[in-house]
Design an enzyme around this catalytic site. Structure first.
Site, PDB file in Angstrom:
ATOM      1  N   SER A 142      -4.001   6.865  13.977  1.00 25.34           N
ATOM      2  CA  SER A 142      -4.583   7.847  12.900  1.00 25.34           C
ATOM      3  C   SER A 142      -4.717   9.176  13.861  1.00 25.34           C
ATOM      4  N   ALA A 143      -4.308  10.253  13.407  1.00 26.17           N
ATOM      5  CA  ALA A 143      -4.699  11.616  14.188  1.00 26.17           C
ATOM      6  C   ALA A 143      -6.249  11.812  14.464  1.00 26.17           C
ATOM      7  N   THR A 144      -6.925  10.785  13.765  1.00 30.65           N
ATOM      8  CA  THR A 144      -8.387  10.926  13.780  1.00 30.65           C
ATOM      9  C   THR A 144      -8.841  10.526  15.123  1.00 30.65           C
ATOM     10  N   PHE A 202       0.106  -2.133   8.780  1.00 28.66           N
ATOM     11  CA  PHE A 202      -0.720  -1.215   7.893  1.00 28.66           C
ATOM     12  C   PHE A 202      -2.021  -1.895   7.494  1.00 28.66           C
ATOM     13  N   LEU A 261      -3.942  -7.416  -1.640  1.00 27.96           N
ATOM     14  CA  LEU A 261      -3.904  -6.770  -2.917  1.00 27.96           C
ATOM     15  C   LEU A 261      -5.345  -6.080  -3.145  1.00 27.96           C
ATOM     16  N   GLY A 299     -18.344  16.447   9.901  1.00 28.73           N
ATOM     17  CA  GLY A 299     -17.213  15.277  10.272  1.00 28.73           C
ATOM     18  C   GLY A 299     -15.782  16.160  10.508  1.00 28.73           C
ATOM     19  N   LYS A 319      -9.570   2.306  14.941  1.00 27.77           N
ATOM     20  CA  LYS A 319      -8.206   2.781  15.120  1.00 27.77           C
ATOM     21  C   LYS A 319      -8.115   3.018  16.619  1.00 27.77           C
ATOM     22  N   ASN A 379     -11.446  10.931  -1.896  1.00 29.11           N
ATOM     23  CA  ASN A 379     -11.909  11.548  -0.872  1.00 29.11           C
ATOM     24  C   ASN A 379     -10.988  12.733  -0.259  1.00 29.11           C
ATOM     25  N   ASN A 380      -9.622  12.337  -0.306  1.00 33.63           N
ATOM     26  CA  ASN A 380      -8.745  13.100   0.407  1.00 33.63           C
ATOM     27  C   ASN A 380      -8.518  14.500  -0.526  1.00 33.63           C
ATOM     28  N   GLY A 406       0.778  -1.179  -0.026  1.00 35.89           N
ATOM     29  CA  GLY A 406      -0.190   0.056   0.005  1.00 35.89           C
ATOM     30  C   GLY A 406       0.843   1.297   0.057  1.00 35.89           C
ATOM     31  N   TYR A 444     -14.450   4.058  10.935  1.00 29.95           N
ATOM     32  CA  TYR A 444     -12.998   3.959  10.804  1.00 29.95           C
ATOM     33  C   TYR A 444     -12.216   4.510  12.166  1.00 29.95           C
TER      34      TYR A 444
HETATM   35  P1  NAD Z   1      -3.592   1.504   1.591  1.00 24.54           P
HETATM   36  O1  NAD Z   1      -4.893   1.080   1.232  1.00 24.54           O
HETATM   37  O2  NAD Z   1      -2.710   2.253   0.285  1.00 24.54           O
HETATM   38  O3  NAD Z   1      -2.658   0.217   2.077  1.00 24.54           O
HETATM   39  C1  NAD Z   1      -3.206  -0.850   2.944  1.00 24.54           C
HETATM   40  C2  NAD Z   1      -2.930  -1.995   2.475  1.00 24.54           C
HETATM   41  O4  NAD Z   1      -3.497  -3.058   3.179  1.00 24.54           O
HETATM   42  C3  NAD Z   1      -3.342  -2.328   0.790  1.00 24.54           C
HETATM   43  O5  NAD Z   1      -2.239  -2.661   0.086  1.00 24.54           O
HETATM   44  C4  NAD Z   1      -4.149  -3.128   1.090  1.00 24.54           C
HETATM   45  O6  NAD Z   1      -4.440  -4.263  -0.228  1.00 24.54           O
HETATM   46  C5  NAD Z   1      -3.802  -4.074   2.276  1.00 24.54           C
HETATM   47  N1  NAD Z   1      -4.973  -4.495   2.921  1.00 24.54           N
HETATM   48  C6  NAD Z   1      -6.170  -4.241   3.369  1.00 24.54           C
HETATM   49  N2  NAD Z   1      -6.842  -5.002   3.992  1.00 24.54           N
HETATM   50  C7  NAD Z   1      -6.150  -6.445   4.013  1.00 24.54           C
HETATM   51  C8  NAD Z   1      -6.237  -7.599   4.879  1.00 24.54           C
HETATM   52  N3  NAD Z   1      -7.570  -7.973   5.399  1.00 24.54           N
HETATM   53  N4  NAD Z   1      -5.396  -8.386   4.810  1.00 24.54           N
HETATM   54  C9  NAD Z   1      -4.237  -8.069   4.050  1.00 24.54           C
HETATM   55  N5  NAD Z   1      -3.890  -6.751   3.305  1.00 24.54           N
HETATM   56  C10 NAD Z   1      -4.910  -5.875   3.464  1.00 24.54           C
HETATM   57  O7  NAD Z   1      -3.451   2.736   2.861  1.00 24.54           O
HETATM   58  P2  NAD Z   1      -2.400   3.488   3.500  1.00 24.54           P
HETATM   59  O8  NAD Z   1      -2.716   4.908   3.115  1.00 24.54           O
HETATM   60  O9  NAD Z   1      -0.930   3.071   3.222  1.00 24.54           O
HETATM   61  O10 NAD Z   1      -2.498   3.491   5.147  1.00 24.54           O
HETATM   62  C11 NAD Z   1      -2.091   2.321   5.695  1.00 24.54           C
HETATM   63  C12 NAD Z   1      -2.575   2.379   7.282  1.00 24.54           C
HETATM   64  O11 NAD Z   1      -2.299   3.475   7.768  1.00 24.54           O
HETATM   65  C13 NAD Z   1      -4.008   1.928   7.225  1.00 24.54           C
HETATM   66  O12 NAD Z   1      -4.095   1.139   8.326  1.00 24.54           O
HETATM   67  C14 NAD Z   1      -4.347   3.400   7.441  1.00 24.54           C
HETATM   68  O13 NAD Z   1      -5.812   3.245   8.120  1.00 24.54           O
HETATM   69  C15 NAD Z   1      -3.440   4.041   8.200  1.00 24.54           C
HETATM   70  N6  NAD Z   1      -3.820   5.509   8.049  1.00 24.54           N
HETATM   71  C16 NAD Z   1      -3.365   6.036   6.930  1.00 24.54           C
HETATM   72  C17 NAD Z   1      -3.484   7.437   6.640  1.00 24.54           C
HETATM   73  C18 NAD Z   1      -3.524   8.080   5.112  1.00 24.54           C
HETATM   74  O14 NAD Z   1      -3.730   9.442   5.020  1.00 24.54           O
HETATM   75  N7  NAD Z   1      -3.187   7.468   4.540  1.00 24.54           N
HETATM   76  C19 NAD Z   1      -3.653   8.002   7.820  1.00 24.54           C
HETATM   77  C20 NAD Z   1      -3.749   7.779   9.112  1.00 24.54           C
HETATM   78  C21 NAD Z   1      -3.763   6.383   9.255  1.00 24.54           C
HETATM   79  C1  UD1 Z   2      -9.466  12.426   6.522  1.00 23.60           C
HETATM   80  C2  UD1 Z   2     -10.237  11.523   7.491  1.00 23.60           C
HETATM   81  C3  UD1 Z   2      -9.520  11.250   8.702  1.00 23.60           C
HETATM   82  C4  UD1 Z   2      -8.230  10.157   7.831  1.00 23.60           C
HETATM   83  C5  UD1 Z   2      -7.659  11.242   6.980  1.00 23.60           C
HETATM   84  C6  UD1 Z   2      -6.513  10.127   6.288  1.00 23.60           C
HETATM   85  C7  UD1 Z   2     -12.427  12.764   7.282  1.00 23.60           C
HETATM   86  C8  UD1 Z   2     -13.460  13.516   8.054  1.00 23.60           C
HETATM   87  N1  UD1 Z   2     -11.298  12.336   7.977  1.00 23.60           N
HETATM   88  O1  UD1 Z   2      -8.847  13.459   7.133  1.00 23.60           O
HETATM   89  O2  UD1 Z   2     -10.185  10.450   9.514  1.00 23.60           O
HETATM   90  O3  UD1 Z   2      -7.429   9.845   9.072  1.00 23.60           O
HETATM   91  O4  UD1 Z   2      -8.344  11.498   6.132  1.00 23.60           O
HETATM   92  O5  UD1 Z   2      -6.985   9.223   5.393  1.00 23.60           O
HETATM   93  O6  UD1 Z   2     -12.666  12.280   6.153  1.00 23.60           O
HETATM   94  N2  UD1 Z   2     -10.664  18.829   1.747  1.00 23.60           N
HETATM   95  C9  UD1 Z   2     -11.218  19.848   0.792  1.00 23.60           C
HETATM   96  N3  UD1 Z   2     -11.848  19.222  -0.561  1.00 23.60           N
HETATM   97  C10 UD1 Z   2     -11.794  17.702  -0.850  1.00 23.60           C
HETATM   98  C11 UD1 Z   2     -11.072  17.095   0.102  1.00 23.60           C
HETATM   99  C12 UD1 Z   2     -10.515  17.614   1.320  1.00 23.60           C
HETATM  100  O7  UD1 Z   2     -11.638  20.971   0.711  1.00 23.60           O
HETATM  101  O8  UD1 Z   2     -12.109  17.412  -2.067  1.00 23.60           O
HETATM  102  C13 UD1 Z   2     -10.295  19.734   2.958  1.00 23.60           C
HETATM  103  C14 UD1 Z   2     -11.194  18.893   3.825  1.00 23.60           C
HETATM  104  O9  UD1 Z   2     -12.210  19.671   4.690  1.00 23.60           O
HETATM  105  C15 UD1 Z   2      -9.740  19.175   5.050  1.00 23.60           C
HETATM  106  C16 UD1 Z   2      -8.575  19.168   4.303  1.00 23.60           C
HETATM  107  O10 UD1 Z   2      -8.818  19.646   3.038  1.00 23.60           O
HETATM  108  O11 UD1 Z   2      -9.923  20.498   5.653  1.00 23.60           O
HETATM  109  C17 UD1 Z   2      -7.766  17.894   4.251  1.00 23.60           C
HETATM  110  O12 UD1 Z   2      -8.882  16.631   4.003  1.00 23.60           O
HETATM  111  P1  UD1 Z   2      -8.566  15.202   3.755  1.00 23.60           P
HETATM  112  O13 UD1 Z   2      -7.175  15.031   2.809  1.00 23.60           O
HETATM  113  O14 UD1 Z   2      -9.883  14.404   3.694  1.00 23.60           O
HETATM  114  O15 UD1 Z   2      -8.027  14.757   5.216  1.00 23.60           O
HETATM  115  P2  UD1 Z   2      -8.649  14.899   6.696  1.00 23.60           P
HETATM  116  O16 UD1 Z   2      -9.858  15.701   6.578  1.00 23.60           O
HETATM  117  O17 UD1 Z   2      -7.823  15.669   7.513  1.00 23.60           O
END
Ligand code: NAD
Ligand code: UD1
Length: 334
Positions: free
Chosen positions: A124-126, A80, A33, A293, A152, A197-198, A10, A148
């Site tokens: 996560s900071a969430t 992860f 995968l 949220g 965590k 979404n992000n 990932g 979600y």
């Molecule tokens: P990602 O989706 O890119 O990576 C997760 C990986 O886990 C993927 O490759 C997926 O195929 C694998 N996976 C999912 N379910 C599985 C299962 N049951 N068995 C085996 N493999 C499985 O996500 P990421 O962004 O790399 O995030 C990694 C971790 O960090 C996650 O736990 C996520 O919740 C956490 N996290 C991510 C963020 C972020 O912004 N990306 C922020 C805070 C926390």
């Molecule tokens: C989101 C999740 C959080 C998760 C994190 C990483 C929500 C409410 N929170 O955080 O739980 O741990 O992703 O996966 O979903 N924004 C826009 N337009 C967009 C997308 C985002 O304005 O299309 C803004 C948001 O309002 C925020 C900032 O950009 O102010 C960052 O958003 P995002 O990347 O989704 O991260 P978080 O909301 O911090």
């Protein structure tokens, strides 16, 4: 150490594998995968110039885990694997609890059966929710508002309970802030399926002209320009934090929560303008209502990471924008 990296193909996992190999660790990846590709292993090997072992499998498959732990002499697990989309977790809570909770419990049971006592967990900071005041210290009150986030916090609690019961277990609970960017090689990065979404992946799609404009969720927050402020961190800096966490696990026991953030906040419009400047591409946007949220400001206090891991983030917002786009323009166009 020989490290099992669940979810290692990932986004964050792949960058962490590169840093683990660079630090001299051996890496075994387990990934089903669901949200990544097998070819990421080749990219990791190309960057690190060292091999990784790959098992395609699910953390909920106890027999598969047992076979892996029997075949490999694993010293520590970086966990992860999981599902990570907040909105989807509201629509599909059972899938989230099954994957993130049942999966983690199955993994921990198999670890116990094979005497593996170190886990670095992706929290996560969430977990700071609405009740804490930024910048968040690790002992701030925790609260979550969606399935979600609850998974965590539940896994954090499970690991705290496990460490209380088993004195020789070490769990490092890494609370990530907002990872963006990609490896500077452009070979690994984040390539979400469907409409992102992000914020950062969405901006990439607008830059590619695959989406017409960015929707800025609210410009009436109590922040300098009214848009939401976050602690964006380069994924390579974040990955390096895991090497420090492993070191901590070698020399200590107990459960320790540690923020991985920079301590610096940027607004949505800061990100838009930094992206435009770094890459010379305009990002049209419109102002939409707030996203339910969302908090106004999410920011890490990074002191504990510096003290316990000897780690700080070094890369700039310009690095994040340049490297993230460098990966996205190749991956998302394909
Ligand atoms: P990602 O989706 O890119 O990576 C997760 C990986 O886990 C993927 O490759 C997926 O195929 C694998 N996976 C999912 N379910 C599985 C299962 N049951 N068995 C085996 N493999 C499985 O996500 P990421 O962004 O790399 O995030 C990694 C971790 O960090 C996650 O736990 C996520 O919740 C956490 N996290 C991510 C963020 C972020 O912004 N990306 C922020 C805070 C926390
Ligand atoms: C989101 C999740 C959080 C998760 C994190 C990483 C929500 C409410 N929170 O955080 O739980 O741990 O992703 O996966 O979903 N924004 C826009 N337009 C967009 C997308 C985002 O304005 O299309 C803004 C948001 O309002 C925020 C900032 O950009 O102010 C960052 O958003 P995002 O990347 O989704 O991260 P978080 O909301 O911090």
């Amino acid at each position: 150490m020989k490290v099992l990296v669940t979810g290692g193909t990932g986004f964050i996992g792949s960058h962490t594998c590169v840093e683990l190999l660079a630090a001299g660790h051996e890496v075994v990846i387990l990934d089903n995968l669901y949200n990544s590709e097998r070819s990421v292993c080749d990219a990791i090997t190309a960057i690190a110039k060292k091999p990784v072992q790959f098992y395609q499998g699910d953390i909920r498959d106890r027999a598969g885990l047992d076979r892996l732990f029997e075949a490999e002499n694993i010293d520590a697990v970086i966990h992860f694997a999981g599902l990570k989309a907040v909105g989807e977790s509201v629509a599909k809570p059972l899938e989230y609890y099954d994957n993130n909770i049942t999966g983690t419990l199955t993994l921990l049971e198999s670890m116990r059966a094979h005497g593996v006592k170190r886990m670095v967990f992706s929290s996560s900071a969430t977990v700071y929710g609405l009740s804490a005041t930024p910048p968040f210290k690790e002992d701030a009150p925790l609260s979550v508002t969606n399935p979600y986030g609850r998974t965590k916090l539940m896994v954090e609690d499970i690991l705290r309970d496990l460490c209380a019961a088993q004195a020789d277990f070490c769990a490092v609970l890494l609370r990530y802030f907002n990872p963006i960017g990609a490896h500077e090689s452009g070979l690994i990065g984040e390539n979400p399926r469907g409409i992102p979404n992000n914020l950062f992946p969405y901006i990439n799609k607008v830059a590619l002209r695959q989406l017409p404009e960015l929707h800025v969720f609210g410009n009436d927050y109590d922040t300098p320009d009214g848009t939401g402020v976050r602690d964006y961190i380069h994924v390579v800096d974040l990955a390096k934090g895991h090497v420090g966490a492993l070191r901590l696990c070698e020399s200590s026991t107990g459960a320790t929560a540690i923020n991985l953030g920079t301590g610096t906040g940027y607004s949505v419009l800061d990100i838009v303008h930094a992206f435009e400047k770094a890459n010379g591409i305009s990002i049209p946007y419109v102002i939409d209502p707030r996203r339910p949220g969302d908090v106004a400001v999410s920011l890490a206090n990074p002191d504990r990471a510096r003290q316990l891991l000897g780690w700080t983030a070094h890369k700039t917002l310009e690095d994040m924008c340049r490297d993230g786009w460098n990966f996205a323009k190749r991956a998302m166009e394909a």
